[in-house]
Scaffold this motif. Structure first.
Motif, PDB file in Angstrom:
ATOM      1  N   CYS A  45     -48.227-129.042   7.187  1.00 43.03           N
ATOM      2  CA  CYS A  45     -49.411-128.411   6.605  1.00 43.03           C
ATOM      3  C   CYS A  45     -49.007-127.160   5.846  1.00 43.03           C
ATOM      4  O   CYS A  45     -48.259-126.331   6.358  1.00 43.03           O
ATOM      5  CB  CYS A  45     -50.387-128.033   7.721  1.00 43.03           C
ATOM      6  SG  CYS A  45     -51.765-127.007   7.205  1.00 43.03           S
ATOM      7  N   TRP A  46     -49.510-127.049   4.631  1.00 44.62           N
ATOM      8  CA  TRP A  46     -49.448-125.767   3.943  1.00 44.62           C
ATOM      9  C   TRP A  46     -50.707-125.018   4.356  1.00 44.62           C
ATOM     10  O   TRP A  46     -51.827-125.522   4.200  1.00 44.62           O
ATOM     11  CB  TRP A  46     -49.424-125.937   2.425  1.00 44.62           C
ATOM     12  CG  TRP A  46     -48.043-126.082   1.867  1.00 44.62           C
ATOM     13  CD1 TRP A  46     -47.492-127.211   1.341  1.00 44.62           C
ATOM     14  CD2 TRP A  46     -47.042-125.068   1.751  1.00 44.62           C
ATOM     15  NE1 TRP A  46     -46.209-126.959   0.914  1.00 44.62           N
ATOM     16  CE2 TRP A  46     -45.906-125.649   1.155  1.00 44.62           C
ATOM     17  CE3 TRP A  46     -46.993-123.722   2.111  1.00 44.62           C
ATOM     18  CZ2 TRP A  46     -44.737-124.943   0.913  1.00 44.62           C
ATOM     19  CZ3 TRP A  46     -45.821-123.013   1.866  1.00 44.62           C
ATOM     20  CH2 TRP A  46     -44.717-123.620   1.271  1.00 44.62           C
ATOM     21  N   ALA A  47     -50.545-123.848   4.932  1.00 43.74           N
ATOM     22  CA  ALA A  47     -51.664-123.006   5.348  1.00 43.74           C
ATOM     23  C   ALA A  47     -51.765-121.837   4.381  1.00 43.74           C
ATOM     24  O   ALA A  47     -50.753-121.250   3.997  1.00 43.74           O
ATOM     25  CB  ALA A  47     -51.443-122.506   6.767  1.00 43.74           C
ATOM     26  N   TRP A  75     -59.234-128.152   6.453  1.00 43.98           N
ATOM     27  CA  TRP A  75     -59.717-127.144   7.404  1.00 43.98           C
ATOM     28  C   TRP A  75     -59.966-125.852   6.655  1.00 43.98           C
ATOM     29  O   TRP A  75     -59.167-125.447   5.801  1.00 43.98           O
ATOM     30  CB  TRP A  75     -58.667-126.937   8.492  1.00 43.98           C
ATOM     31  CG  TRP A  75     -59.064-126.033   9.599  1.00 43.98           C
ATOM     32  CD1 TRP A  75     -59.827-126.340  10.684  1.00 43.98           C
ATOM     33  CD2 TRP A  75     -58.689-124.657   9.746  1.00 43.98           C
ATOM     34  NE1 TRP A  75     -59.950-125.237  11.491  1.00 43.98           N
ATOM     35  CE2 TRP A  75     -59.261-124.193  10.938  1.00 43.98           C
ATOM     36  CE3 TRP A  75     -57.937-123.784   8.979  1.00 43.98           C
ATOM     37  CZ2 TRP A  75     -59.096-122.895  11.379  1.00 43.98           C
ATOM     38  CZ3 TRP A  75     -57.776-122.486   9.417  1.00 43.98           C
ATOM     39  CH2 TRP A  75     -58.349-122.057  10.618  1.00 43.98           C
ATOM     40  N   HIS A  93     -56.320-124.939   5.363  1.00 47.95           N
ATOM     41  CA  HIS A  93     -55.189-125.825   5.610  1.00 47.95           C
ATOM     42  C   HIS A  93     -55.257-127.035   4.701  1.00 47.95           C
ATOM     43  O   HIS A  93     -56.313-127.679   4.597  1.00 47.95           O
ATOM     44  CB  HIS A  93     -55.182-126.324   7.060  1.00 47.95           C
ATOM     45  CG  HIS A  93     -54.845-125.273   8.050  1.00 47.95           C
ATOM     46  ND1 HIS A  93     -54.793-125.525   9.397  1.00 47.95           N
ATOM     47  CD2 HIS A  93     -54.540-123.960   7.907  1.00 47.95           C
ATOM     48  CE1 HIS A  93     -54.470-124.419  10.033  1.00 47.95           C
ATOM     49  NE2 HIS A  93     -54.314-123.453   9.154  1.00 47.95           N
ATOM     50  N   THR A  99     -49.759-132.201   1.880  1.00 47.60           N
ATOM     51  CA  THR A  99     -48.644-131.277   2.085  1.00 47.60           C
ATOM     52  C   THR A  99     -47.289-131.961   1.968  1.00 47.60           C
ATOM     53  O   THR A  99     -46.366-131.416   1.358  1.00 47.60           O
ATOM     54  CB  THR A  99     -48.749-130.607   3.467  1.00 47.60           C
ATOM     55  OG1 THR A  99     -49.933-129.808   3.510  1.00 47.60           O
ATOM     56  CG2 THR A  99     -47.546-129.737   3.762  1.00 47.60           C
ATOM     57  N   TRP A 135     -45.920-124.950   7.365  1.00 47.90           N
ATOM     58  CA  TRP A 135     -46.016-125.252   8.789  1.00 47.90           C
ATOM     59  C   TRP A 135     -45.522-126.678   8.994  1.00 47.90           C
ATOM     60  O   TRP A 135     -46.272-127.637   8.907  1.00 47.90           O
ATOM     61  CB  TRP A 135     -47.473-125.095   9.204  1.00 47.90           C
ATOM     62  CG  TRP A 135     -47.767-125.036  10.646  1.00 47.90           C
ATOM     63  CD1 TRP A 135     -46.900-125.084  11.692  1.00 47.90           C
ATOM     64  CD2 TRP A 135     -49.077-124.916  11.206  1.00 47.90           C
ATOM     65  NE1 TRP A 135     -47.577-124.998  12.873  1.00 47.90           N
ATOM     66  CE2 TRP A 135     -48.914-124.902  12.596  1.00 47.90           C
ATOM     67  CE3 TRP A 135     -50.350-124.829  10.663  1.00 47.90           C
ATOM     68  CZ2 TRP A 135     -49.991-124.794  13.465  1.00 47.90           C
ATOM     69  CZ3 TRP A 135     -51.416-124.724  11.523  1.00 47.90           C
ATOM     70  CH2 TRP A 135     -51.239-124.701  12.907  1.00 47.90           C
ATOM     71  N   SER A 138     -47.188-128.948  12.204  1.00 45.73           N
ATOM     72  CA  SER A 138     -48.560-128.469  12.284  1.00 45.73           C
ATOM     73  C   SER A 138     -49.417-129.270  13.253  1.00 45.73           C
ATOM     74  O   SER A 138     -50.011-128.723  14.157  1.00 45.73           O
ATOM     75  CB  SER A 138     -49.180-128.523  10.892  1.00 45.73           C
ATOM     76  OG  SER A 138     -50.562-128.365  10.945  1.00 45.73           O
ATOM     77  N   ARG A 139     -49.511-130.557  13.018  1.00 47.47           N
ATOM     78  CA  ARG A 139     -50.457-131.366  13.774  1.00 47.47           C
ATOM     79  C   ARG A 139     -49.753-132.620  14.270  1.00 47.47           C
ATOM     80  O   ARG A 139     -49.105-133.321  13.502  1.00 47.47           O
ATOM     81  CB  ARG A 139     -51.626-131.751  12.872  1.00 47.47           C
ATOM     82  CG  ARG A 139     -52.786-132.366  13.579  1.00 47.47           C
ATOM     83  CD  ARG A 139     -53.988-132.518  12.669  1.00 47.47           C
ATOM     84  NE  ARG A 139     -54.430-131.227  12.137  1.00 47.47           N
ATOM     85  CZ  ARG A 139     -54.188-130.803  10.892  1.00 47.47           C
ATOM     86  NH1 ARG A 139     -53.520-131.558  10.060  1.00 47.47           N
ATOM     87  NH2 ARG A 139     -54.617-129.638  10.488  1.00 47.47           N
TER      88      ARG A 139
END
Length: 187
Positions: A45-47, A75, A93, A99, A135, A138-139
């Motif tokens: 993830c790019w946050a 998000w 996010h 991403t 990130w 990330s998930r």
């Protein structure tokens, strides 16, 4: 402590690193944990964090998240709206699918691109600060299947989102379960 110096001795160890970082730590020890960690998968993830001079919450509206979904965002949080916080900041996010192909791109370029998409789509003013964070883990996309989080013989435990599910609550739950198993083993 100098690099390469031994640490310990310890009665037990619990490792809470992301699954891809665990196999090199374990080396050839505790093969069940190693295999489980190698089977777990994450979405990156790019946050993006944006700060504004004034609160932008009134401009967001209830459908702000939906407005961004078509641009690959999944998000959005108005951080000043969280309990005990104030301020004019947003967290955004990007999706794992959005991403992954851009994971190795320049952080500043990603911040600029994401900022333009968010501010244009939501009709927000230019932020006074923007920062993107890569990130990698990330998930959890695929959690590990582990019969136990703590091994009595090696006195080694593992915990993290990759052990239980896709979010912070899962990480907390696995840590709690591992700690309980360690305490039960100690009697």
């Amino acid at each position: 402590l100098q690099e390469g110096e031994p640490e310990g001795p310890f009665d037990a160890v619990i490792l809470t690193v992301p699954a891809p970082q665990l196999p090199p730590i374990l080396d050839q020890h505790q093969l069940a944990f190693r295999a489980a960690a190698e089977a777990a998968r994450y979405d990156p993830c790019w946050a993006l964090m944006l700060a504004f001079e004034a609160d932008v919450a009134p401009q967001l509206g209830e459908l702000a998240h939906d407005a961004l979904a078509s641009d690959g965002f999944e998000w959005l949080a108005h951080n000043g709206g969280k309990p005990g916080r104030s301020g004019a900041t947003l967290g955004v996010h990007a999706s794992g699918a959005g991403t992954a192909p851009r994971l190795e791109e320049d952080r500043e370029e990603i911040a600029e691109r994401m900022t333009r998409l968010v501010t244009d789509r939501l009709a927000l003013p230019d932020p006074i600060l923007k920062s993107a964070h890569r990130w990698r883990y990330s998930r959890v996309a695929e959690k590990a299947e582990l019969p136990t989080l703590y091994d009595l013989n090696t006195r080694l435990g593992v915990a993290g989102d990759w052990c239980a599910g896709p979010n912070a609550e899962a990480a907390f739950s696995s840590g709690l379960a591992c700690a309980r198993a360690l305490l039960a083993a100690r009697g």
